[in-house]
Enzyme design. Structure first.
Site, PDB file in Angstrom:
ATOM      1  N   GLU A 149       0.812  -1.222   0.000  1.00 49.04           N
ATOM      2  CA  GLU A 149       0.000   0.000   0.000  1.00 49.04           C
ATOM      3  C   GLU A 149       0.838   1.261   0.000  1.00 49.04           C
ATOM      4  O   GLU A 149       0.481   2.253  -0.637  1.00 49.04           O
ATOM      5  CB  GLU A 149      -0.963   0.022   1.193  1.00 49.04           C
ATOM      6  CG  GLU A 149      -2.231  -0.792   0.990  1.00 49.04           C
ATOM      7  CD  GLU A 149      -2.036  -2.272   1.275  1.00 49.04           C
ATOM      8  OE1 GLU A 149      -0.922  -2.672   1.672  1.00 49.04           O
ATOM      9  OE2 GLU A 149      -3.003  -3.030   1.110  1.00 49.04           O
ATOM     10  N   HIS A 205     -11.173  -5.553   9.678  1.00 47.01           N
ATOM     11  CA  HIS A 205     -11.712  -5.287   8.349  1.00 47.01           C
ATOM     12  C   HIS A 205     -13.069  -4.586   8.379  1.00 47.01           C
ATOM     13  O   HIS A 205     -13.813  -4.635   7.403  1.00 47.01           O
ATOM     14  CB  HIS A 205     -11.845  -6.581   7.544  1.00 47.01           C
ATOM     15  CG  HIS A 205     -10.546  -7.169   7.121  1.00 47.01           C
ATOM     16  ND1 HIS A 205      -9.759  -7.895   7.961  1.00 47.01           N
ATOM     17  CD2 HIS A 205      -9.879  -7.126   5.936  1.00 47.01           C
ATOM     18  CE1 HIS A 205      -8.668  -8.295   7.323  1.00 47.01           C
ATOM     19  NE2 HIS A 205      -8.713  -7.837   6.099  1.00 47.01           N
TER      20      HIS A 205
END
Lengths: 325, 326
Positions: free
Chosen positions: A60, A129
């Protein structure tokens, strides 16, 4: 007008902008061959090829950093984070680089970067998440943050984000991808920083963004049906810049207000709205403003626990009655 | 080494630039102690060969990213010394309009895409700039300069991997000055030599003498020329030494003065000067002329910086967002 899902509307926005501007490209994990973890980039690899739909390693920091560098060099990258949770490993790039480069280099270069990602819970994806952290980004000068709820807003705001000269964070929501709505056929513009009154009312203003707008709308229907209360639902749509005028106008009409956000309310979006109202609408208020947010726990897995952790229509309804008491 | 007339002039220019950086940095140190420069201030003194040797190989379409020890890089790329000194002094006439200071020099015209303050944070940006070059099928390359300490942070590894996976023309240029603030590679790196880390990313890599201008220039030139053909990333490790502290606020207790003096015997400017004398390119007179001209240039830059106005506080919000400035 055509009926589209939120997912299709985003996909259309990407496709149309990629046709309009050859400098627009997509980069992210599994955006190409896999067609997006949530299928938002479906069909784009076969239509535009691997140069413009770039699959990236699980990196990322490098993905968004490469987006920033490419944007500085004049391209229009659209970075997909698979979910908002993975922005956490790239915060240095977003906060220390994307947001600050234009300023600390005296305006010599802009960063026309789009970062789009879904937040939200409700899918039993558990603590790591299932989060809403969009206000972390809205805290930072140099960034812009939008959070559409309807397919039409999703398409319009994503297109405007891509055309914007500065870094824009586009918050999507896992539970919205399959929701449907009318989307205009022609090109249309939604200025970044414009809220939208999704339901007119005169007794109380409910401020929300992203999926919580739908929760607020259902609560407003119940308030009307069961109590004869006319609730106005203001979709913030954009957290930074914040459309203070629309917010204040609503409260000047209703004189009562509450906020709803899916994330934790502590130090959150609702607090920012409350501060605005204290500062500029104190005399217009007939009652203290209340906030609704997600329960302040890491998101649990068990379905009943998860359901209890996320703001519900019932909770918004109950708190609205408290504000109106 | 071919010693054509053109080559001689270029070498004198390179030598002159190294002297300019040295004198500029010494003056910056003075201005710092006199509180004309605030914040952090990291000097290139001792590392001039890595700066000029590497950057003198680049062409007009190439892009440079570097870290916070960036004064010399701006000068070597052609930034006006007055505008660089003004930035160090926080003036409106500075290259970054007084918003960046010592660590955040930027000069679009001279392809300096910034000095960055988070160790390793600019490596992914360099990858992105190279991606833009590839996307537009241009022939430039990107040079990304960082210290050996940066090879221990995640951004380094993600950037190296991505550059290789995407076949991007990034020259990762590690100026190994042997101290990450006070830590040596032996203490904080799994491998003692930084070029070894490039092997994990299947990247051609080489370690070079960072005190020797010719060593740096020839290796960098070879790498850049090769990258122009292959469009693949490469890695160079220039082994060097900073003669001053990490920043101006550094008591230097982590190393001995004997060690510093030992390295100063290989002062990169003296090494190049001696070599040019041996080759008949430089003589005492020319050397003195260069010293004098450089002194005058640094004084002009200093005067310009000190006499320049500070940015207007009314302009505090300028440059946060693009459209508001237009």
């Amino acid at each position: 007008m055509a009926t589209k899902t939120y997912r299709e509307a985003l996909n259309d926005a990407l496709r149309e902008e990629m046709h309009r501007d050859q400098d627009v490209f997509i980069i992210g994990q599994d955006v190409g061959k896999f067609e997006g973890a949530y299928r938002v980039t479906q069909g784009l690899l076969s239509e535009f090829g691997p140069k413009r739909v770039k699959d990236a390693p699980i990196s990322e920091t490098a993905i968004v950093g490469a987006g920033i560098g490419a944007a500085m060099a004049g391209l229009r990258p659209v970075v997909e984070f698979m979910t908002i949770n993975f922005t956490l490993v790239a915060m240095d790039q977003i906060v220390n680089h994307a947001a600050k480069i234009r300023y600390m280099f005296g305006g010599q270069v802009s960063v026309p970067l789009v970062m789009r990602t879904p937040g939200g819970g409700g899918q039993q994806l558990t603590a790591q998440h299932s989060q809403n952290l969009e206000h972390w980004f809205a805290h930072v000068p140099g960034l812009k943050v939008v959070a559409p709820v309807s397919p039409a807003d999703a398409k319009g705001l994503l297109k405007m984000a891509i055309r914007d000269p500065d870094p824009v964070f586009v918050l999507e929501n896992l539970a919205l991808y399959n929701t449907k709505g009318e989307v205009p056929d022609e090109d249309y513009e939604i200025p970044l920083g414009s809220a939208d009154v999704k339901r007119e009312g005169k007794d109380i203003s409910i401020f929300a963004h992203s999926r919580m707008v739908n929760v607020a709308l259902r609560a407003a229907e119940r308030l009307e049906d069961e109590e004869g209360i006319s609730a106005e639902v203001v979709d913030l749509r954009s957290l930074r810049p914040l459309d203070t005028e629309t917010i204040l106008n609503s409260v000047r009409k209703t004189n009562r207000a509450m906020t709803v956000e899916e994330g934790w309310a502590t130090f959150g979006v609702g607090g920012e709205i409350v501060s605005l109202l204290m500062d500029q609408a104190f005399d217009d208020l007939d009652a203290p403003v209340k906030r609704v947010g997600g329960e302040e726990v890491p998101m649990p897995y068990s379905k009943p626990l998860e359901r209890a952790a996320i703001p519900s229509v019932d909770r918004v309804y109950d708190v609205a009655l408290q504000v109106l008491a | 080494m071919a010693t054509t007339t053109e080559n001689k002039q270029q070498l004198l220019d390179n030598y002159r630039m190294m002297v300019l950086i040295r004198h500029f940095e010494e003056r910056a140190a003075q201005l710092y102690t006199q509180a004309h420069i605030g914040g952090y201030c990291h000097l290139n003194i001792g590392e001039e060969a890595t700066v000029v040797g590497a950057l003198s190989t680049l062409g007009p379409k190439d892009i440079v990213f570097t870290a916070y020890r960036d004064h010399g890089h701006a000068l070597a790329l052609g930034s006006d010394p007055g505008a660089v000194m003004a930035e160090l002094c926080g003036k409106a006439t500075g290259v970054s309009k007084g918003r960046g200071g010592s660590m955040h020099l930027f000069d679009l015209e001279h392809r300096l895409y910034g000095g960055y303050g988070i160790v390793g944070g600019h490596l992914p940006l360099a990858v992105g700039a190279a991606l833009a070059i590839q996307y537009r099928e241009e022939d430039g390359v990107v040079m990304c300069i960082f210290g050996e300490g940066a090879t221990n942070i995640g951004a380094f590894h993600e950037a190296m991997n991505m550059a290789k996976v995407y076949h991007l023309p990034v020259l990762f240029f590690c100026a190994n000055n042997q101290y990450a603030m006070g830590s040596m590679p032996e203490e904080d790196s799994a491998v003692p030599e930084m070029w070894m880390k490039a092997c994990a990313y299947d990247m051609a890599a080489e370690r070079i003498d960072g005190m020797d201008f010719f060593s740096v220039r020839e290796a960098t030139r070879r790498a850049v020329e090769r990258m122009r053909e292959t469009r693949e990333p490469m890695f160079l490790e220039a082994f060097t030494y900073r003669f001053r502290g990490h920043s101006m606020a550094d008591a230097g207790r982590y190393r001995s003065q004997d060690e510093v003096r030992e390295w100063q015997r290989r002062d990169p400017i003296q090494l190049l000067g001696r070599r040019l004398e041996e080759d008949g390119i430089l003589d005492t007179r020319t050397r003195e002329d260069i010293e004098k001209a450089v002194d005058e240039e640094v004084e002009r830059a200093t005067r310009f910086a000190l006499e320049s106005p500070s940015p207007e506080t009314d302009d505090l919000y300028q440059y946060v967002y693009t459209e508001e400035d237009e």
